[in-house]
Scaffold this motif. Structure first.
Motif, mmCIF file in Angstrom:
data_model
loop_
_atom_site.group_PDB
_atom_site.id
_atom_site.type_symbol
_atom_site.label_atom_id
_atom_site.label_comp_id
_atom_site.label_asym_id
_atom_site.label_seq_id
_atom_site.Cartn_x
_atom_site.Cartn_y
_atom_site.Cartn_z
ATOM 1 N N SER A 6 0.822 -1.212 0.000
ATOM 2 C CA SER A 6 0.000 0.000 0.000
ATOM 3 C C SER A 6 0.854 1.260 0.000
ATOM 4 N N LEU A 7 2.088 1.186 0.528
ATOM 5 C CA LEU A 7 2.981 2.338 0.511
ATOM 6 C C LEU A 7 3.335 2.748 -0.911
ATOM 7 N N SER A 8 3.552 1.758 -1.757
ATOM 8 C CA SER A 8 4.024 2.056 -3.114
ATOM 9 C C SER A 8 2.935 2.084 -4.169
ATOM 10 N N PHE A 9 1.868 1.296 -3.988
ATOM 11 C CA PHE A 9 0.925 1.069 -5.073
ATOM 12 C C PHE A 9 0.224 2.339 -5.534
ATOM 13 N N SER A 10 -0.249 3.161 -4.599
ATOM 14 C CA SER A 10 -0.987 4.365 -4.995
ATOM 15 C C SER A 10 -0.087 5.392 -5.658
ATOM 16 N N ALA A 11 1.234 5.277 -5.450
ATOM 17 C CA ALA A 11 2.164 6.257 -6.027
ATOM 18 C C ALA A 11 2.660 5.868 -7.413
ATOM 19 N N ILE A 12 2.529 4.585 -7.795
ATOM 20 C CA ILE A 12 3.070 4.139 -9.088
ATOM 21 C C ILE A 12 2.391 4.867 -10.237
#
Length: 564
Positions: free
Chosen positions: A175-181
């Motif tokens: 969840s830390l990375s997914f929304s930022a990709i």
């Protein structure tokens, strides 16, 4: 007069631009880049204070073109998506071969499949808020570091509870990375090709399904048993499979470390000089020209905003909380609710069909073996469900604590082939959509895809061949995934930069709840009747097709100003 410059085309050595204002539209011609750079610089200075910094940023991204930098960004996005998808996909492949090593019952298997989604739901809101406050890059690196370490530890697991806990941590890291990709990719891409690039990004999800199946097919059937410390640390094929899967998060971590922060994020936080330096880097990498020859010399910011890198951490959090209120005001709140509902309903049917697809294939395969022929789709499903009803409810499961008794059931070739076929079909639909979206537009294309998905799902009733069922199931899943990808491209672009990651996180969180709900509802509907889940899928797809009318036309709204 407010003047906005946007690059339209290049004709030989001459350059043509089109300038628009509230009362005129003219075409300007330049002999070379130097003349264009001088003119653009003058107009940027004249418009200083207009508040059109994002317009100039869109022009700057167009000047940077699409080139080496964007291929590096796409490579990072590819690796990051692979890492993220493998967190939730690997369990379905290792459950059969690891059931004896980890002493798993059927309930334990279900919990292991669900736990990454629970981790994402619990962390999505907080991580979305933090990504909008502190930037995309730090969380893309940190999230992939967490997934990399988590996958290594998961591959070293010797007990079920250790693996369960690590899967939960992996879900939080995801969840830390997914929304930022997607936000990172969108904010670096010129507006003229943004839809196609985002659809290419959506195709990475389909490709990840193929990669997961191929890696599992190559490693899980191998007779690997390495004893490092007998009784305490032993490695099997599934351990090696997880070690191999960790390479994607490691590559993503390295690639994102080499990339700069999003210029839109920097500019939206009044860090103009840093944003300009990032654009110069992209321009130099893509065109091969010197950094100092970049035509845009300044954004027309008023200078009243204070850069966030000189504001205290407490003040940044307070400012971010103030900005968050805008997300829950009209019109953004209505759009947030609409996108969240469509994602929730879409993932209820897509995730349940995708995860139950191997089980349905197994039912059909076993029916053919037992009866020597295939039958109508519903006949084969009903035969399986009747067999379950004849099984006493108080059946005592075989004791799997003794190695001599427990024999793992390795997945057959058909299980891996189904995953590969599904991935290829989904990838094909995404590729076709990437070509058609420019001509039909997102809303019309999404409407057509949802209607086709409903027809494919309903047509399963009349099938009686394994290949027909495989094609229709893959087509239903692939079309649903493509429709969700088109919708994702819309909501990524419709929310302002300072609220984008939070909005995406909320929508993803609601979608994950849909994924969990779908896997609970599907077997209940299957008990009601063979076609109940598939008719429900058709009805939901038709309902979503009607809701497409209410979605915003992002390209029309952002035609002049670029994405918010």
């Amino acid at each position: 007069m407010r003047l906005h410059i946007s690059i339209i085309s290049y004709q030989g050595d001459g350059i043509e631009t089109r300038s628009r204002s509230s009362n005129c539209s003219t075409v300007l011609h330049y002999k070379n880049r130097r003349e264009m750079a001088k003119d653009l610089s003058e107009k940027a200075q004249q418009s200083k204070g207009d508040g059109d910094a994002m317009k100039i940023l869109e022009d700057a991204l167009t000047l940077c073109k699409f080139g080496k930098f964007h291929f590096l960004l796409l490579a990072a996005s590819l690796c990051s998506i692979f890492a993220a998808m493998l967190v939730t996909t690997t369990s379905s492949y290792i459950l059969p071969v690891a059931e004896c090593d980890l002493k798993m019952t059927i309930m334990y298997k279900g919990l292991l499949n669900a736990i990454p989604f629970l981790g994402q739901i619990g962390a999505s809101l907080l991580t979305g808020f933090l990504v909008d406050t502190f930037g995309r890059k730090i969380f893309l690196i940190g999230g992939n570091v967490g997934i990399f370490i988590g996958t290594l530890l998961e591959g070293s697991s010797q007990t079920y509870w250790m693996m369960l806990f690590i899967k939960l941590i992996e879900g939080i890291s995801l969840s830390l990375s997914f929304s930022a990709i997607s936000s990172m990719l969108s904010e670096f891409t010129p507006i003229s090709i943004r839809d196609r690039v985002l659809l290419t990004y959506s195709g990475f999800t389909s490709t990840s399904l193929i990669v997961a199946a191929l890696l599992a097919w190559a490693s899980l059937p191998l007779p690997i048993h390495i004893v490092v410390w007998e009784g305490y640390f032993e490695l099997h094929a599934w351990n090696v499979y997880l070690y191999i899967c960790s390479i994607w998060s490691f590559l993503a971590m390295i690639l994102y470390y080499c990339l700069p922060e999003s210029p839109k994020f920097l500019l939206s936080h009044a860090r103009e000089k840093e944003a300009l330096e990032v654009l110069k880097t992209i321009y130099s990498m893509n065109t091969g020209n010197d950094r100092d020859s970049f035509p845009i010399l300044s954004f027309n910011t008023s200078g009243t905003l204070k850069p966030t890198d000189v504001i205290s951490l407490k003040k940044q959090l307070v400012n971010a909380l103030v900005e968050v209120k805008e997300l829950f005001r009209r019109p953004l709140i209505y759009r947030l609710l609409l996108f969240s509902f469509i994602t929730f309903a879409g993932l209820i049917v897509f995730t349940s069909l995708r995860l139950w697809y191997p089980q349905i294939s197994t039912i059909i395969e076993n029916y053919s073996k037992n009866h020597g022929e295939t039958a109508q789709f519903c006949v084969m499903i009903t035969d399986y469900m009747d067999g379950l009803k004849e099984t006493p409810s108080d059946v005592i499961l075989t004791n799997i604590t003794e190695p001599s008794v427990c024999v793992p059931k390795l997945s057959g070739t058909q299980t891996y082939m189904n995953g590969i076929i599904l991935g290829f079909v989904s990838l094909m639909f995404v590729a076709i959509s990437a070509f058609l979206v420019e001509y039909l537009g997102q809303k019309i294309l999404m409407f057509i895809i949802l209607i086709l998905s409903a027809l494919c799902s309903a047509s399963l009733y009349w099938t009686n061949q394994s290949i027909q069922i495989a094609i229709l199931m893959s087509a239903t899943c692939g079309l649903l995934q493509t429709a969700l990808s088109l919708q994702q491209n819309m909501f990524i672009r419709v929310f302002p930069t300072t609220l984008r990651a939070l909005a995406v996180s909320i929508i993803i969180m609601v979608g994950r709840i849909g994924s969990l709900s779908g896997n609970i509802i599907f077997p209940i509907l299957l008990r009601l009747g063979c076609m109940a889940p598939f008719i429900t899928t058709s009805c939901i797809a038709l309902g979503l097709a009607c809701l497409v009318y209410f979605l915003p036309n992002v390209n029309k709204e952002n035609k002049d100003t670029g994405d918010k």
